[in-house]
Design an enzyme around this catalytic site. Sequence first.
Site, mmCIF file in Angstrom:
data_model
loop_
_atom_site.group_PDB
_atom_site.id
_atom_site.type_symbol
_atom_site.label_atom_id
_atom_site.label_comp_id
_atom_site.label_asym_id
_atom_site.label_seq_id
_atom_site.Cartn_x
_atom_site.Cartn_y
_atom_site.Cartn_z
ATOM 1 N N SER A 10 0.838 -1.200 0.000
ATOM 2 C CA SER A 10 0.000 0.000 0.000
ATOM 3 C C SER A 10 0.873 1.249 0.000
ATOM 4 C CB SER A 10 -0.884 0.018 1.248
ATOM 5 O OG SER A 10 -1.362 1.332 1.459
ATOM 6 N N HIS A 35 -1.314 -1.489 -4.120
ATOM 7 C CA HIS A 35 -2.575 -1.128 -3.461
ATOM 8 C C HIS A 35 -2.595 0.390 -3.270
ATOM 9 C CE1 HIS A 35 -6.082 -2.035 -0.941
ATOM 10 N NE2 HIS A 35 -5.637 -1.129 -0.085
ATOM 11 N N ASP A 37 -4.682 3.578 -1.886
ATOM 12 C CA ASP A 37 -5.747 3.952 -0.954
ATOM 13 C C ASP A 37 -6.227 5.375 -1.217
ATOM 14 O OD1 ASP A 37 -6.021 1.653 0.859
ATOM 15 O OD2 ASP A 37 -3.924 2.069 1.358
ATOM 16 N N MET A 39 -8.757 8.240 -0.229
ATOM 17 C CA MET A 39 -9.604 8.634 0.913
ATOM 18 C C MET A 39 -10.130 10.049 0.708
ATOM 19 S SD MET A 39 -7.220 7.435 4.064
ATOM 20 C CE MET A 39 -6.422 5.847 4.110
ATOM 21 N N HIS A 68 -8.342 1.122 -3.840
ATOM 22 C CA HIS A 68 -9.256 0.922 -2.707
ATOM 23 C C HIS A 68 -9.881 2.275 -2.380
ATOM 24 C CE1 HIS A 68 -9.496 -0.063 1.910
ATOM 25 N NE2 HIS A 68 -10.692 0.009 1.347
ATOM 26 N N MET A 70 -11.873 4.558 -0.337
ATOM 27 C CA MET A 70 -12.491 4.841 0.966
ATOM 28 C C MET A 70 -13.168 6.195 0.833
ATOM 29 S SD MET A 70 -9.485 3.331 3.340
ATOM 30 C CE MET A 70 -8.363 3.363 1.970
ATOM 31 N N MET A 139 -11.481 -5.837 5.624
ATOM 32 C CA MET A 139 -10.667 -4.880 6.382
ATOM 33 C C MET A 139 -10.307 -5.516 7.728
ATOM 34 S SD MET A 139 -10.169 -2.230 4.506
ATOM 35 C CE MET A 139 -9.182 -1.408 5.750
ATOM 36 N N GLY A 144 -8.653 4.033 7.284
ATOM 37 C CA GLY A 144 -8.318 5.450 7.428
ATOM 38 C C GLY A 144 -6.847 5.724 7.655
ATOM 39 N N GLY A 146 -2.670 4.034 8.045
ATOM 40 C CA GLY A 146 -1.704 2.943 8.018
ATOM 41 C C GLY A 146 -1.144 2.736 9.416
ATOM 42 N N GLY A 147 -0.470 1.617 9.607
ATOM 43 C CA GLY A 147 0.259 1.384 10.859
ATOM 44 C C GLY A 147 -0.578 0.976 12.059
ATOM 45 N N ASP A 178 -6.513 -6.345 4.499
ATOM 46 C CA ASP A 178 -5.907 -5.010 4.500
ATOM 47 C C ASP A 178 -5.924 -4.429 5.906
ATOM 48 O OD1 ASP A 178 -5.027 -2.485 3.885
ATOM 49 O OD2 ASP A 178 -6.773 -1.909 2.694
ATOM 50 N N GLY A 179 -4.719 -4.226 6.435
ATOM 51 C CA GLY A 179 -4.590 -3.545 7.717
ATOM 52 C C GLY A 179 -3.864 -4.373 8.756
ATOM 53 N N GLY A 180 -2.696 -3.891 9.140
ATOM 54 C CA GLY A 180 -1.975 -4.534 10.236
ATOM 55 C C GLY A 180 -1.333 -5.862 9.875
ATOM 56 N N GLY A 200 1.236 -2.072 4.188
ATOM 57 C CA GLY A 200 1.796 -0.731 3.993
ATOM 58 C C GLY A 200 3.052 -0.543 4.797
ATOM 59 N N SER A 201 2.878 -0.286 6.095
ATOM 60 C CA SER A 201 4.033 0.043 6.934
ATOM 61 C C SER A 201 5.063 -1.084 6.978
ATOM 62 C CB SER A 201 3.563 0.409 8.348
ATOM 63 O OG SER A 201 2.581 -0.485 8.802
HETATM 64 C C1 DX5 Z 1 -6.089 1.560 5.797
HETATM 65 C C2 DX5 Z 1 -5.671 1.302 4.372
HETATM 66 C C3 DX5 Z 1 -4.565 0.330 4.288
HETATM 67 C C4 DX5 Z 1 -3.288 0.744 4.958
HETATM 68 C C5 DX5 Z 1 -2.602 -0.483 5.439
HETATM 69 O O1 DX5 Z 1 -7.218 2.329 5.804
HETATM 70 O O2 DX5 Z 1 -6.754 0.807 3.625
HETATM 71 O O3 DX5 Z 1 -4.340 -0.072 2.944
HETATM 72 O O4 DX5 Z 1 -2.446 1.487 4.130
HETATM 73 O O5 DX5 Z 1 -1.469 -0.118 6.147
HETATM 74 P P1 DX5 Z 1 -0.766 -1.075 7.197
HETATM 75 O O6 DX5 Z 1 -0.297 -2.273 6.449
HETATM 76 O O7 DX5 Z 1 0.354 -0.227 7.699
HETATM 77 O O8 DX5 Z 1 -1.784 -1.407 8.245
HETATM 78 ZN ZN ZN Z 2 -6.426 -0.188 1.629
#
Ligand code: DX5
Ligand code: ZN
Length: 229
Positions: A10, A35, A37, A39, A68, A70, A139, A144, A146-147, A178-180, A200-201
């Site tokens: 991401s 990916h 994002d 928003m 994606h 959002m 999700m 909203g 990352g990290g 997606d996420g964490g 992402g992170s």
């Molecule tokens: C969160 C995003 C994710 C985010 C994931 O709202 O949709 O794609 O970037 O980041 P990590 O992998 O750091 O949780």
């Molecule tokens: Zn995403």
Amino acid sequence: MGRIYELAPSILSADFLKLGDQLETLERCGVKWLHIDVMDGQFVPPVSFGEPVIRSIRKEGSLFFDCHLMTEEPARFIAGMKEAGANGMTVHAEACRHLDRTLEEIHSAGMKTGVALNPATPLSALTYVLDKTDMVLIMTVNPGYGGQAYIRGMTRKIRETRRMLDEAGYPDVPVEVDGGIRQDNIDEVLEAGASVIVSGSAVFKGDICANVRGFTEKIRAFRAAQKLS
Ligand code: DX5
Ligand code: ZN
């Protein structure tokens, strides 16, 4: 065709000052999906980026752009996303008043569809749109940022999504998470049935190539073990 397995970094966690270089690094290290994002400050509190950024990164490379959205009523962005270079457009069931029509419009524009569900949204939101859904995005954090930390209860939801798709006759429709997701919990989501892994992170922090190799090696090992069993 078979179910796809991909790591989808991401770019929300990329260094935007070095975005071009970082994307080049991802491709050089074997990544095929990106990916993206988007928003709007409404569906989720932050504003990230949109068509102009996608259009300019489209000029190089051949990554699959997994967008994606959002955003509230993402149908408003279908034409713009296509024109900017998106390959797939994933929309939140919670954000579409007419989800069925929105999925039809994404297909008509020539993109793959995805339906995303927030952690609290039940799987029943998908029941009547499965035939128009090319991918389901579960999700594993509240969207909203990352990290954030993976929500453990989502492992059961991933498993139930995979089972629902298989039982309904869609074994090749992938479950994206997606996420964490990090190298220390990717096995848990793979075992539950996820096959498109957003991170992402855990990709962009530190040595990008080493991180990608760490993730892809885990995916490879999981698939090898599956073939043996
Ligand atoms: C969160 C995003 C994710 C985010 C994931 O709202 O949709 O794609 O970037 O980041 P990590 O992998 O750091 O949780
Ligand atoms: Zn995403």
